[in-house]
Design an enzyme around this catalytic site. Sequence first.
Site, short mmCIF file in Angstrom:
data_model
loop_
_atom_site.label_atom_id
_atom_site.label_comp_id
_atom_site.label_asym_id
_atom_site.label_seq_id
_atom_site.Cartn_x
_atom_site.Cartn_y
_atom_site.Cartn_z
N ASP A 195 51.50 34.72 41.95
CA ASP A 195 51.17 34.04 42.01
C ASP A 195 52.77 32.27 41.58
O ASP A 195 52.30 31.70 41.69
CB ASP A 195 49.84 33.83 40.38
CG ASP A 195 48.82 34.04 41.01
OD1 ASP A 195 47.76 34.80 40.24
OD2 ASP A 195 48.63 34.83 42.46
N GLU B 204 49.27 38.23 34.13
CA GLU B 204 48.33 38.62 33.76
C GLU B 204 47.70 39.56 33.06
O GLU B 204 48.42 40.14 32.53
CB GLU B 204 48.11 39.10 35.27
CG GLU B 204 48.43 39.25 36.54
CD GLU B 204 47.47 38.09 37.36
OE1 GLU B 204 47.88 37.22 37.65
OE2 GLU B 204 46.37 38.33 36.34
N ASP C 66 54.60 33.50 35.71
CA ASP C 66 52.66 34.33 35.13
C ASP C 66 52.29 35.27 35.40
O ASP C 66 53.63 36.30 35.35
CB ASP C 66 52.52 33.90 36.70
CG ASP C 66 50.71 33.74 36.92
OD1 ASP C 66 50.12 33.05 37.05
OD2 ASP C 66 50.03 34.93 37.54
N HIS D 34 45.83 36.69 42.02
CA HIS D 34 45.74 37.16 40.75
C HIS D 34 46.91 38.35 40.67
O HIS D 34 46.34 38.43 40.19
CB HIS D 34 44.37 37.67 40.88
CG HIS D 34 43.54 36.06 40.95
ND1 HIS D 34 43.58 35.71 39.31
CD2 HIS D 34 42.27 35.70 41.94
CE1 HIS D 34 42.29 34.68 39.67
NE2 HIS D 34 41.69 34.72 41.34
#
Length: 568
Positions: A177, A30, A28, A172
């Site tokens: 995540d 960001e 994952d 988040h």
Amino acid sequence: MVEQQVPVQGTLDDLGTPLSQATFVVVDLETTGSRADGAGITEIGAVKVRGGEVVGEFATLVNPGVAIPPFITLLTGITQAMVAPAPRIESVLPAFLEFAQLGGGTVLVAHNAPFDIGFLKSACAHHGFDWPAVHVVDTVPLARRLVTRDEVPNHKLGTLAGYFGVPDQPTHRALDDARATVGVLHHLFERLGSFGIDTVEELRGFRSAPTAAQRGKRRLADGVPEAPGVYVFTDAKGDTLYVGKSRNLRRRVRSYFTAGETRGRIREMIALVEGVTPIVCATELEAEVRELRMIGERKPPYNRRSRNPERANWLKLTSEAYPRLSIVRTVRDDDAPYIGPFRSARDAELAREALHQTFRLRQCTHRFSPARPISACVLAQLGRCGAPCDGRESPEEYAAHAHAAHTAMTLDASPVVAAVGAHIAGLAAELRYEEAAAHRDRLAAFLTAAARSQRLTALARLPQLVAARRAGAAWEVHVVRYGRLAGSAVMAPSADPVAFVDALTRTAESVEPGPGPAPRAGAAEMECVLRWLESPGVRLVEAGSPWTCPVNGAEKHRDLTDWGRASR
């Protein structure tokens, strides 16, 4: 002489790699935005799993080399100060690729994989790293195939993690995540057993194998023309199951009977389909509008979008002595301002909260008058209402609040932006990001609905608008009356434009004016028309009156509207 065949023991390559023996790397990211070509990675989190057990984790902040937008900080909690000392992506990629060991049979997993994998591929290409050939599993389409809408309202990571009771809930942040995705993946694998899916190879083909019903009904597409229009799937009784549109009817209908159609609900429908009715339209816009109207009228069971436009929520400032904000389903001819329609009652409530935060409007439903006052509620003590109910505020003073709210809903959204924006900034300065995000959602909901209704109102005021756009050598011509598509045709290059437009307007549907932002057409239809009118190459042929939106309306704050939508 016959040579004796010696039996040979099959290998795992022949049988496939069992899911229990495969290595999965769940990743994952960001980022500072949604586009890999313009945003940077701020964090990478990955979990390596084999046989249902975690065998390794990878997590690091990344200096994206660009500023982190405020709404990203509100969403993730990652600040510029946090990433300033972090390594750049060109230093992180070798470590991540070594951890993942991609290309050696490892399966890469992500929730909404095109987003995360797209950023990783882009970063590798930009910095000269080879992206290995790797099998990718996207848990979003896999969940859509295995978890029905009767079980969950959507297939977002947080929704699935909550439904399955995954211990690690998404926050988040990349590693959290990724851990949540691992939990969701394991629950999805449990459901794969009932489909006989036991190997990575079977998983790879799981979404691509057409059903027997799909293979057996391909003949239904044989008589469909290659033209723009609407198609209607019907069952054995002739009842409508599904309505769709396409610029090429034949190609689109055929796709339902191929491996490309993987939606579980649609595959279920195909088993019931016994007929396809094509409706050829002059233009793509006509097809789009016809589809919306037919869905609204027939309410096909396998259509989800636009099936119940009458259930839309609107926010209204009531027409009474002491106006208040009310969420309603019907727009009436009462001279009251309306904004909307909203996607949900929750969004309507958020917009109402933004207005209540800005203007001291009453929130009670009591009936009172200066001659018959009643006791004030706690909102008066908190300073959020002027208490006209007990006489502390005169009718004229209260009317000033109502007039200001009316203006914000229809003409000038600046007071709401200023009031709620100042509150967001104050909370963010105190590092109270979750509270700031709640106010951000209120502002975004208000601006989205106000901008939508102001755009619709501007179009709905026009008695007639004629516009044209070149389509090859010909021209698409449309007549719009009070926001409703009243006529469509294609004008040949040799036609007389004046005579053609005159004939089209004379034969177009008659439409009368009406109340509210969308009086004679659904909001979805009017937005289709607006998108076409705003598309490149469209020329206005005739406008019965000035077509304008408020100069200080909600559309002026489109950047804040997009910010709110991207963060939710």
